[in-house]
Motif scaffolding. Structure first.
Motif, PDB file in Angstrom:
ATOM      1  N   GLU A  94     -12.085   1.692  -9.495  1.00 27.06           N
ATOM      2  CA  GLU A  94     -12.718   1.550  -8.184  1.00 27.06           C
ATOM      3  C   GLU A  94     -11.665   1.093  -7.182  1.00 27.06           C
ATOM      4  O   GLU A  94     -10.953   0.115  -7.423  1.00 27.06           O
ATOM      5  N   GLU A  95     -11.557   1.818  -6.070  1.00 28.31           N
ATOM      6  CA  GLU A  95     -10.518   1.520  -5.090  1.00 28.31           C
ATOM      7  C   GLU A  95     -10.757   0.201  -4.386  1.00 28.31           C
ATOM      8  O   GLU A  95     -11.881  -0.137  -4.026  1.00 28.31           O
ATOM      9  N   GLY A  96      -9.659  -0.535  -4.149  1.00 23.78           N
ATOM     10  CA  GLY A  96      -9.673  -1.707  -3.294  1.00 23.78           C
ATOM     11  C   GLY A  96      -8.841  -1.429  -2.057  1.00 23.78           C
ATOM     12  O   GLY A  96      -8.722  -0.290  -1.608  1.00 23.78           O
ATOM     13  N   ASP A  97      -8.229  -2.457  -1.506  1.00 25.49           N
ATOM     14  CA  ASP A  97      -7.381  -2.277  -0.335  1.00 25.49           C
ATOM     15  C   ASP A  97      -6.088  -1.552  -0.715  1.00 25.49           C
ATOM     16  O   ASP A  97      -5.654  -1.578  -1.870  1.00 25.49           O
ATOM     17  N   SER A  98      -5.481  -0.918   0.271  1.00 26.81           N
ATOM     18  CA  SER A  98      -4.174  -0.302   0.054  1.00 26.81           C
ATOM     19  C   SER A  98      -3.372  -0.384   1.341  1.00 26.81           C
ATOM     20  O   SER A  98      -3.932  -0.486   2.426  1.00 26.81           O
ATOM     21  N   THR A  99      -2.059  -0.339   1.204  1.00 27.66           N
ATOM     22  CA  THR A  99      -1.191  -0.354   2.377  1.00 27.66           C
ATOM     23  C   THR A  99       0.092   0.391   2.063  1.00 27.66           C
ATOM     24  O   THR A  99       0.515   0.464   0.905  1.00 27.66           O
TER      25      THR A  99
END
Length: 242
Positions: free
Chosen positions: A154-159
């Motif tokens: 499950e995706e969380g934050d990304s940068t």
């Protein structure tokens, strides 16, 4: 917020005075600025932003009222001080995931093992730790990002940060500590993805269509989990938009 936890009128008044003081300091720093990237102006700007945010919060908690100020987020970058024409770049990427479905993750890892002819490996594909190593070793990070639900993630934050350098690093130079010396003032651009930004968008129809596609994908994957190989001897991979 309960009445007992509300700020007092005196606290709100003190926060307002702090904004006035910070505003005067910011104007004075601007009037004395020594160049376009004067650090004194940058510091005064941050102090003013912090004071205004504190006042806005207290004002709302006490009086249920807001200010017309738009407070910049904490991800605001400092002034760029890198080379005007960079001859080298570093691209720094962070993507967070939650292991939402461990069994799905390990099932996909077993498919990779079967395709490689290694057979079942309870110490690898049979554990979440081992399955992650197998999958991230087999697939490119971008492919995992586009197919994360297939892998039980499950995706969380990304940068993503693009930083400028004066010259390319020597082979192996930074491998022991690749993220230790990131200079925010050399960031050319950055791109952030977070659930906190979702409230800025209202696209219910697309969400419903996406949910339908996800249900269909889950049904297909659940049907195929027990089938290790396709007719060509390769793991059956679901097609995903890149």
């Amino acid at each position: 917020m309960s009445d007992a936890a509300q700020p007092t009128a005196a606290e709100v008044r003190a926060a307002a005075e702090a904004v006035k003081t910070a505003l005067d300091r910011h104007l004075a720093a601007v009037e004395r600025r020594s160049g376009e990237e004067d650090p004194a102006v940058y510091d005064a700007f941050n102090e003013l932003a912090a004071a205004a945010e504190a006042y806005d919060e207290l004002l709302y908690d006490r009086y249920d009222e807001v200010t017309p100020f738009e407070i910049p987020g904490e991800d605001t970058l400092p002034p760029y001080t890198g080379p005007e024409e960079p001859s080298a770049l570093s691209v720094l990427i962070r993507r967070d995931y939650a292991v939402a479905e461990p069994q799905r993750l390990m099932a996909q890892a077993r498919r990779v093992e079967a395709a490689d002819g290694e057979g079942p490996g309870p110490e690898t594909s049979g554990t979440v730790h081992g399955a992650l190593g197998l999958l991230f070793g087999e697939f490119e990070p971008d492919e995992i990002a586009s197919r994360h639900k297939e892998f039980g993630l499950e995706e969380g934050d990304s940068t993503l940060w693009v930083t400028a350098a004066d010259e390319s690093a020597e082979p192996g130079e930074w491998l022991e500590a690749p993220f230790e010396q990131v200079d925010p003032q050399r960031v050319v651009c950055r791109f952030d993805v977070s659930a906190v930004f979702d409230e800025d968008f209202d696209d219910g129809d697309d969400d419903e269509e996406g949910d339908a596609d996800l249900v269909e994908l889950d049904e297909d994957l659940d049907t195929d989990l027990d089938t290790d190989l396709d007719e060509d001897g390769e793991p059956a991979r679901l097609e995903a938009d890149r």
